[in-house]
Scaffold this motif. Sequence first.
Motif, mmCIF file in Angstrom:
data_model
loop_
_atom_site.group_PDB
_atom_site.id
_atom_site.type_symbol
_atom_site.label_atom_id
_atom_site.label_comp_id
_atom_site.label_asym_id
_atom_site.label_seq_id
_atom_site.Cartn_x
_atom_site.Cartn_y
_atom_site.Cartn_z
ATOM 1 N N PHE A 166 4.902 11.976 -0.194
ATOM 2 C CA PHE A 166 4.961 10.898 -1.199
ATOM 3 C C PHE A 166 6.332 10.235 -1.216
ATOM 4 O O PHE A 166 6.436 9.001 -1.233
ATOM 5 C CB PHE A 166 4.584 11.484 -2.570
ATOM 6 N N MET A 167 7.409 11.027 -1.226
ATOM 7 C CA MET A 167 8.754 10.456 -1.311
ATOM 8 C C MET A 167 9.081 9.617 -0.074
ATOM 9 O O MET A 167 9.669 8.538 -0.188
ATOM 10 C CB MET A 167 9.793 11.566 -1.480
ATOM 11 N N VAL A 168 8.711 10.096 1.100
ATOM 12 C CA VAL A 168 8.972 9.340 2.325
ATOM 13 C C VAL A 168 8.168 8.035 2.319
ATOM 14 O O VAL A 168 8.685 6.960 2.644
ATOM 15 C CB VAL A 168 8.634 10.185 3.572
ATOM 16 N N THR A 169 6.895 8.121 1.927
ATOM 17 C CA THR A 169 6.039 6.934 1.894
ATOM 18 C C THR A 169 6.553 5.901 0.905
ATOM 19 O O THR A 169 6.620 4.701 1.205
ATOM 20 C CB THR A 169 4.600 7.331 1.510
ATOM 21 N N ALA A 170 6.930 6.359 -0.294
ATOM 22 C CA ALA A 170 7.305 5.440 -1.374
ATOM 23 C C ALA A 170 8.669 4.806 -1.177
ATOM 24 O O ALA A 170 8.988 3.836 -1.870
ATOM 25 C CB ALA A 170 7.264 6.187 -2.713
ATOM 26 N N ARG A 173 1.253 10.205 6.113
ATOM 27 C CA ARG A 173 -0.140 10.205 5.643
ATOM 28 C C ARG A 173 -0.809 11.547 5.893
ATOM 29 O O ARG A 173 -1.442 12.126 4.997
ATOM 30 C CB ARG A 173 -0.903 9.082 6.352
ATOM 31 N N ALA A 174 -0.681 12.077 7.106
ATOM 32 C CA ALA A 174 -1.285 13.369 7.432
ATOM 33 C C ALA A 174 -0.626 14.500 6.655
ATOM 34 O O ALA A 174 -1.276 15.490 6.303
ATOM 35 C CB ALA A 174 -1.181 13.629 8.937
ATOM 36 N N THR A 175 0.664 14.366 6.353
ATOM 37 C CA THR A 175 1.366 15.396 5.571
ATOM 38 C C THR A 175 0.822 15.444 4.148
ATOM 39 O O THR A 175 0.610 16.525 3.583
ATOM 40 C CB THR A 175 2.880 15.112 5.545
ATOM 41 N N ILE A 176 0.594 14.266 3.538
ATOM 42 C CA ILE A 176 -0.001 14.220 2.197
ATOM 43 C C ILE A 176 -1.371 14.880 2.204
ATOM 44 O O ILE A 176 -1.701 15.684 1.318
ATOM 45 C CB ILE A 176 -0.104 12.754 1.705
ATOM 46 N N ARG A 188 0.825 -1.220 0.000
ATOM 47 C CA ARG A 188 0.000 0.000 0.000
ATOM 48 C C ARG A 188 0.853 1.260 0.000
ATOM 49 O O ARG A 188 0.495 2.259 -0.619
ATOM 50 C CB ARG A 188 -0.926 0.007 1.221
ATOM 51 N N SER A 189 2.002 1.231 0.691
ATOM 52 C CA SER A 189 2.848 2.418 0.728
ATOM 53 C C SER A 189 3.392 2.746 -0.661
ATOM 54 O O SER A 189 3.523 3.920 -1.032
ATOM 55 C CB SER A 189 4.007 2.209 1.711
ATOM 56 N N ILE A 190 3.704 1.708 -1.462
ATOM 57 C CA ILE A 190 4.198 1.919 -2.819
ATOM 58 C C ILE A 190 3.069 2.413 -3.719
ATOM 59 O O ILE A 190 3.210 3.403 -4.455
ATOM 60 C CB ILE A 190 4.811 0.622 -3.384
ATOM 61 N N ILE A 191 1.923 1.724 -3.670
ATOM 62 C CA ILE A 191 0.806 2.068 -4.562
ATOM 63 C C ILE A 191 0.293 3.471 -4.280
ATOM 64 O O ILE A 191 0.232 4.334 -5.170
ATOM 65 C CB ILE A 191 -0.345 1.050 -4.406
ATOM 66 N N TRP A 192 -0.071 3.728 -3.029
ATOM 67 C CA TRP A 192 -0.737 4.997 -2.718
ATOM 68 C C TRP A 192 0.243 6.139 -2.507
ATOM 69 O O TRP A 192 -0.102 7.301 -2.734
ATOM 70 C CB TRP A 192 -1.653 4.823 -1.513
ATOM 71 N N GLY A 193 1.470 5.823 -2.110
ATOM 72 C CA GLY A 193 2.490 6.869 -2.062
ATOM 73 C C GLY A 193 2.762 7.412 -3.450
ATOM 74 O O GLY A 193 2.786 8.629 -3.677
ATOM 75 N N ASN A 194 2.945 6.501 -4.417
ATOM 76 C CA ASN A 194 3.179 6.940 -5.795
ATOM 77 C C ASN A 194 1.940 7.560 -6.426
ATOM 78 O O ASN A 194 2.059 8.457 -7.259
ATOM 79 C CB ASN A 194 3.682 5.760 -6.635
#
Length: 460
Positions: free
Chosen positions: A374-378, A326-329, A260-266
């Motif tokens: 996004f960059m941190v999540t991905a 997540r909250a930052t996005i 999920r971090s890859i899919i939704w971060g990107n």
Amino acid sequence: MTRRQKLILTLLLGSQFMIAVDFSILNVALPVVGRGLGFSLGHLQWIATCFALAAAGFTLLLGRVADRVGRKRLFLGGMAVLGASSLLGGLASSPEVLLAARVLQGLATAAVTPAGLALLTTAFKEGPLRERALGLNGALMSAGFTAGAILGGLLTDMLSWRWAFFINVPVAALVVALAPSVIADSRPVERPRLDLPGAVTVTGGLLALVYGLTEAGQSGWTTPATLAALLAGAALLIGFWFVEKQAAAPLVPVRILKRRSIIWGNAAGLIAFVTETSLVFLLTLYLQKVLGYSPLATGLAFGVLGLGTVLGGTLGGRTVGRIGNRATILTGGIIQAVATLTLVVLGTSGSWIWLLLSATFIGGVGNMLMIVGFMVTATSGLPDEEQGLATGLATMTQQVGIAMGIPIMSAVATARMTALGNTGPTGVLSGVSLAILVNAALVLAGSLLAAASLRPRRNR
């Protein structure tokens, strides 16, 4: 940060800033370049398109190649090619030579960006330092995109369009000279085998997709060339998924694509780049076609947006550390959406420039918060040996987002002007206003969906 980490950060951020400048430095100079080398009006767009095709199409492949041959080696090789191709572009005396130089610049970008990001993420362990480094990286890349427009106008007006190429040469030479003694190499213990079927399908799919999007912006979404390219791109990317499921050593393991971090971060990153780069295009139309600004004045007006992105990038790492990615996005998306929405009321009077400057500054802060999130999540939750893959995916997202945004918003604005039968200032203003409304809705919906999908699941 240690002294060595600061040196690494300075060197890598400088190279990423230069790459970002390259994306936009020629935009305001395209008509001048065309007249100087004899490009026809219909072929002028290929100066930008061939760069985008190479940069977006080969990013994922070269990100994985970096894991195989060594990220430092690919980074240095890419910087050397970037310097040489920039020199070739500055000396070009024919359209063919210039286009060859742009393709080489795009390939160099596809090598340097994921390799540089992988070196950055492996130099800083996951946590506050990495978040701060990625925040500064995002700020400088976005600022570089804006600075490119300003610098392109200044160099073209004061010297020559050729200096938009020449300016890269000493910077690339400096990085190549300093990097070997500053940057430590980073590669997996076991070199992954290169998945050729996966490389062919994903690279071909991305090339076809970006070409189709570019054609859509130039000639419409229903032309045979556009439809054929988009369908071919979709078919190849679907084929890539099935190839990876069967491959013994996949280019992108399916388990990574299911995270999920890859899919939704990107996904959040894609929305951030689609909306902000296309907003710059829409506001360029407004400033030049409605308010009558020159290319140089237009570039200078976007300097305020650049300041906003620098501030957002500076705050981004700290914000992620305090409230989470997540909250930052979500916060960044809401700020960007509200700021963009205010631009719907722009009018034909020059006094509206103050609303534009204020909104783009605030929206730039929000956009950069979203990009840092996004960059941190991905890139989080993955071992060092897969950072080249993660940064390759993130960079591909960035390149494709930049390529997608302008055709989509251009189609919305053009459809509105066609419906009104008015291509004058009032017609342009109406088309731009509708596209801005769509832009704001897209970033709000995208940030809400990404934030909802990244919410931690409760254990049963």
